[in-house]
Design a protein around this motif. Structure first.
Motif, PDB file in Angstrom:
ATOM      1  N   ARG A 133       0.834  -1.206   0.000  1.00 39.26           N
ATOM      2  CA  ARG A 133       0.000   0.000   0.000  1.00 39.26           C
ATOM      3  C   ARG A 133       0.874   1.265   0.000  1.00 39.26           C
ATOM      4  NH1 ARG A 133      -3.012  -0.845   4.836  1.00 39.26           N
ATOM      5  NH2 ARG A 133      -3.635  -2.809   3.861  1.00 39.26           N
ATOM      6  N   ARG A 134       1.905   1.265   0.828  1.00 39.49           N
ATOM      7  CA  ARG A 134       2.789   2.433   0.896  1.00 39.49           C
ATOM      8  C   ARG A 134       3.528   2.632  -0.423  1.00 39.49           C
ATOM      9  NH1 ARG A 134       5.162   5.784   4.730  1.00 39.49           N
ATOM     10  NH2 ARG A 134       7.366   6.309   4.426  1.00 39.49           N
ATOM     11  N   PHE A 135       4.013   1.544  -0.997  1.00 39.90           N
ATOM     12  CA  PHE A 135       4.713   1.632  -2.281  1.00 39.90           C
ATOM     13  C   PHE A 135       3.787   2.217  -3.351  1.00 39.90           C
ATOM     14  CE2 PHE A 135       6.146   0.181  -6.386  1.00 39.90           C
ATOM     15  CZ  PHE A 135       7.525   0.335  -6.334  1.00 39.90           C
ATOM     16  N   GLY A 140      10.102 -10.862 -13.957  1.00 40.77           N
ATOM     17  CA  GLY A 140      10.662  -9.841 -14.838  1.00 40.77           C
ATOM     18  C   GLY A 140       9.617  -8.820 -15.261  1.00 40.77           C
ATOM     19  N   GLU A 141       8.409  -9.296 -15.523  1.00 40.28           N
ATOM     20  CA  GLU A 141       7.326  -8.384 -15.898  1.00 40.28           C
ATOM     21  C   GLU A 141       6.989  -7.450 -14.733  1.00 40.28           C
ATOM     22  OE1 GLU A 141       4.269 -11.097 -16.958  1.00 40.28           O
ATOM     23  OE2 GLU A 141       5.191 -11.682 -18.871  1.00 40.28           O
ATOM     24  N   THR A 142       6.923  -8.017 -13.530  1.00 43.74           N
ATOM     25  CA  THR A 142       6.621  -7.200 -12.349  1.00 43.74           C
ATOM     26  C   THR A 142       7.694  -6.145 -12.118  1.00 43.74           C
ATOM     27  OG1 THR A 142       5.449  -9.033 -11.306  1.00 43.74           O
ATOM     28  CG2 THR A 142       6.189  -7.263  -9.857  1.00 43.74           C
ATOM     29  N   GLY A 147       9.737  -4.865 -14.248  1.00 46.67           N
ATOM     30  CA  GLY A 147       9.665  -3.839 -15.283  1.00 46.67           C
ATOM     31  C   GLY A 147       8.662  -2.767 -14.906  1.00 46.67           C
ATOM     32  N   ARG A 148       7.517  -3.204 -14.378  1.00 45.29           N
ATOM     33  CA  ARG A 148       6.472  -2.288 -13.920  1.00 45.29           C
ATOM     34  C   ARG A 148       6.965  -1.436 -12.750  1.00 45.29           C
ATOM     35  NH1 ARG A 148       2.699  -6.404 -13.241  1.00 45.29           N
ATOM     36  NH2 ARG A 148       2.607  -6.061 -10.993  1.00 45.29           N
ATOM     37  N   VAL A 149       7.672  -2.090 -11.815  1.00 46.92           N
ATOM     38  CA  VAL A 149       8.171  -1.399 -10.631  1.00 46.92           C
ATOM     39  C   VAL A 149       9.199  -0.339 -11.021  1.00 46.92           C
ATOM     40  CG1 VAL A 149       9.608  -1.709  -8.559  1.00 46.92           C
ATOM     41  CG2 VAL A 149       7.688  -3.261  -8.997  1.00 46.92           C
ATOM     42  N   ARG A 150      10.124  -0.700 -11.901  1.00 44.46           N
ATOM     43  CA  ARG A 150      11.161   0.261 -12.307  1.00 44.46           C
ATOM     44  C   ARG A 150      10.560   1.443 -13.055  1.00 44.46           C
ATOM     45  NH1 ARG A 150      13.623  -4.568 -14.617  1.00 44.46           N
ATOM     46  NH2 ARG A 150      14.604  -5.736 -12.923  1.00 44.46           N
ATOM     47  N   GLU A 151       9.582   1.172 -13.895  1.00 34.56           N
ATOM     48  CA  GLU A 151       8.908   2.259 -14.612  1.00 34.56           C
ATOM     49  C   GLU A 151       8.232   3.202 -13.617  1.00 34.56           C
ATOM     50  OE1 GLU A 151       8.671   3.224 -17.693  1.00 34.56           O
ATOM     51  OE2 GLU A 151       9.459   1.554 -18.884  1.00 34.56           O
ATOM     52  N   ALA A 152       7.540   2.620 -12.624  1.00 37.50           N
ATOM     53  CA  ALA A 152       6.840   3.442 -11.639  1.00 37.50           C
ATOM     54  C   ALA A 152       7.812   4.294 -10.831  1.00 37.50           C
ATOM     55  CB  ALA A 152       6.018   2.548 -10.710  1.00 37.50           C
ATOM     56  N   MET A 153       8.988   3.722 -10.525  1.00 37.20           N
ATOM     57  CA  MET A 153       9.986   4.435  -9.735  1.00 37.20           C
ATOM     58  C   MET A 153      10.884   5.331 -10.594  1.00 37.20           C
ATOM     59  SD  MET A 153      11.132   1.493  -6.969  1.00 37.20           S
ATOM     60  CE  MET A 153      11.957   2.663  -5.880  1.00 37.20           C
ATOM     61  N   ALA A 164       0.949   6.744  -8.662  1.00 37.15           N
ATOM     62  CA  ALA A 164       0.272   7.816  -9.407  1.00 37.15           C
ATOM     63  C   ALA A 164      -1.200   7.467  -9.644  1.00 37.15           C
ATOM     64  CB  ALA A 164       0.979   8.068 -10.737  1.00 37.15           C
ATOM     65  N   GLY A 165      -1.838   6.971  -8.566  1.00 38.55           N
ATOM     66  CA  GLY A 165      -3.257   6.649  -8.661  1.00 38.55           C
ATOM     67  C   GLY A 165      -3.571   5.257  -9.132  1.00 38.55           C
ATOM     68  N   THR A 166      -2.558   4.461  -9.449  1.00 33.46           N
ATOM     69  CA  THR A 166      -2.784   3.079  -9.879  1.00 33.46           C
ATOM     70  C   THR A 166      -2.007   2.140  -8.960  1.00 33.46           C
ATOM     71  OG1 THR A 166      -0.899   3.089 -11.403  1.00 33.46           O
ATOM     72  CG2 THR A 166      -3.047   3.778 -12.280  1.00 33.46           C
ATOM     73  N   ASP A 167      -2.390   0.873  -8.965  1.00 34.24           N
ATOM     74  CA  ASP A 167      -1.702  -0.129  -8.152  1.00 34.24           C
ATOM     75  C   ASP A 167      -0.590  -0.774  -8.969  1.00 34.24           C
ATOM     76  OD1 ASP A 167      -3.296   0.393  -6.011  1.00 34.24           O
ATOM     77  OD2 ASP A 167      -4.626  -1.328  -6.309  1.00 34.24           O
ATOM     78  N   VAL A 168       0.641  -0.434  -8.640  1.00 33.58           N
ATOM     79  CA  VAL A 168       1.785  -1.065  -9.301  1.00 33.58           C
ATOM     80  C   VAL A 168       1.900  -2.514  -8.846  1.00 33.58           C
ATOM     81  CG1 VAL A 168       4.275  -0.936  -9.698  1.00 33.58           C
ATOM     82  CG2 VAL A 168       2.950   1.163  -9.313  1.00 33.58           C
ATOM     83  N   LEU A 169       1.710  -2.728  -7.539  1.00 36.40           N
ATOM     84  CA  LEU A 169       1.758  -4.062  -6.954  1.00 36.40           C
ATOM     85  C   LEU A 169       0.387  -4.417  -6.390  1.00 36.40           C
ATOM     86  CD1 LEU A 169       5.125  -3.712  -4.987  1.00 36.40           C
ATOM     87  CD2 LEU A 169       4.783  -4.930  -7.148  1.00 36.40           C
ATOM     88  N   ALA A 170       0.024  -5.694  -6.489  1.00 37.54           N
ATOM     89  CA  ALA A 170      -1.269  -6.151  -5.958  1.00 37.54           C
ATOM     90  C   ALA A 170      -1.163  -6.367  -4.455  1.00 37.54           C
ATOM     91  CB  ALA A 170      -1.691  -7.443  -6.641  1.00 37.54           C
TER      92      ALA A 170
END
Length: 337
Positions: free
Chosen positions: A167-169, A322-324, A326-332, A175-181
């Protein structure tokens, strides 16, 4: 395995041979989930280091033996993804990135942090790894967008830490979306098996276990030494069934309920001895363990196939990881092109 199914993630530390407590507390819950969910089950070898870093000599051997026990108990690598935590290094990366945003007091308040420091006084638990293991667990499940994590009541606090970390991440980087479930607990139903010595918990460290790999004769000998009603010094003295480990095991493993109820009635009336009660328990346990031992032996007889299962599963897990990431790095915004 269908991608449309909700995903379940769970792991087990390879710190020794698996015992009946693992069968009722974890494997017995994992097996039926295979038909309903996309299950990712992993060997948590990095987690084993949090308390057992001083001796890693048996780590890989226990990894293969434990997975042989999984298959022996009824887990199917054709239905579930089996993998080894350390073969998916993205777990360490996500753990590191989560550690940048999770406050230390969150980790210090996890109940088992202080409990294990009290109970495992013979081990050095002063490391950052031990303090941070609930956060590594958070990375383990968030990596695969786990919808559910099967846990006992004593592990709910760990999962709540994972939920708070996710939740904190998301709040900081989403930016208003859930990067991680955010994972949800799936509470398991069966309580802990008592140890053979009457201790409230069957535990490898206490040596009060029956292993899934024990021979039929080993099982019989261990059962005959089991703790029972200490006030009952003769067979003709009425005994206590409630809280008696022998009858707890009968309830858990003896499928002949009429026999169990007869033994209980006669035990309470002082009309049956411990030898008969324990002999019938040993028979019931061996009836449960015989097919597990047979399947386990068949798996261990083909070590190349066992390695193939784990390496193939780890490759599948790493693709998802790897897909996850990629999403995390983009978000950060940690992406270099």
């Amino acid at each position: 395995m269908s991608a449309a199914r909700a995903r379940v993630v769970s792991g087990m530390r390879p710190t020794g041979r698996l015992h009946l407590g693992h069968l009722v507390g974890a494997l017995g819950n994992w097996i039926p989930l295979q038909s309903q969910y996309d299950c990712f089950y992993f060997v948590a070898d990095w987690h084993a280091l949090t308390s057992d870093f001083a001796d890693t000599s048996q780590l890989t051997a226990y990894t293969y033996e434990n997975v042989a026990d999984w298959i022996g108990a009824g887990l199917d690598p054709e239905k579930s993804t089996f993998f080894i935590q350390s073969l998916v290094p993205e777990h360490a990366e996500l753990y590191l990135l989560l550690s940048m945003v999770v406050p230390v007091p969150w980790l210090e308040r996890v109940p088992t942090y202080k409990e294990q420091q009290e109970t495992l006084k013979d081990k050095d638990l002063s490391s950052i790894g031990f303090l941070g293991y609930p956060l590594l667990q958070a990375a383990d499940v968030a990596m695969y967008d786990a919808r559910f994590v099967p846990v006992g009541e004593d592990q709910v606090a760990h999962l709540e830490l994972a939920r708070e970390a996710v939740r904190r991440f998301n709040n900081i980087f989403g930016a208003g979306t859930d990067v991680l479930a955010e994972p949800q607990p799936m509470l398991t139903t069966f309580g802990r098996l008592p140890g053979l010595d009457g201790d409230k918990k069957m535990s490898k460290s206490l040596g009060n276990t029956i292993h899934l790999s024990d021979s039929a004769e080993d099982v019989r000998k261990k059962v005959m030494r089991m703790y029972t009603d200490p006030k009952r010094v003769r067979a003709d003295i009425p005994g206590t069934v409630e809280g008696n480990p022998v009858f707890t095991y009968h309830d858990a493993f003896n499928t002949n309920t009429a026999e169990v109820e007869d033994l209980k009635a006669r035990y309470r009336a002082g009309k049956v001895g411990d030898v008969e009660v324990k002999t019938k328990l040993a028979a019931a346990l061996n009836a449960t363990l015989d097919p597990i031992r047979e399947r386990r032996a068949a798996v261990l007889a083909k070590p190349d196939r066992l390695r193939e299962i784990l390496f193939d599963g780890s490759r599948r897990a790493r693709t998802v990881a790897g897909e996850t990431m990629g999403r995390v790095r983009e978000a950060m915004k940690i992406v270099y092109r």
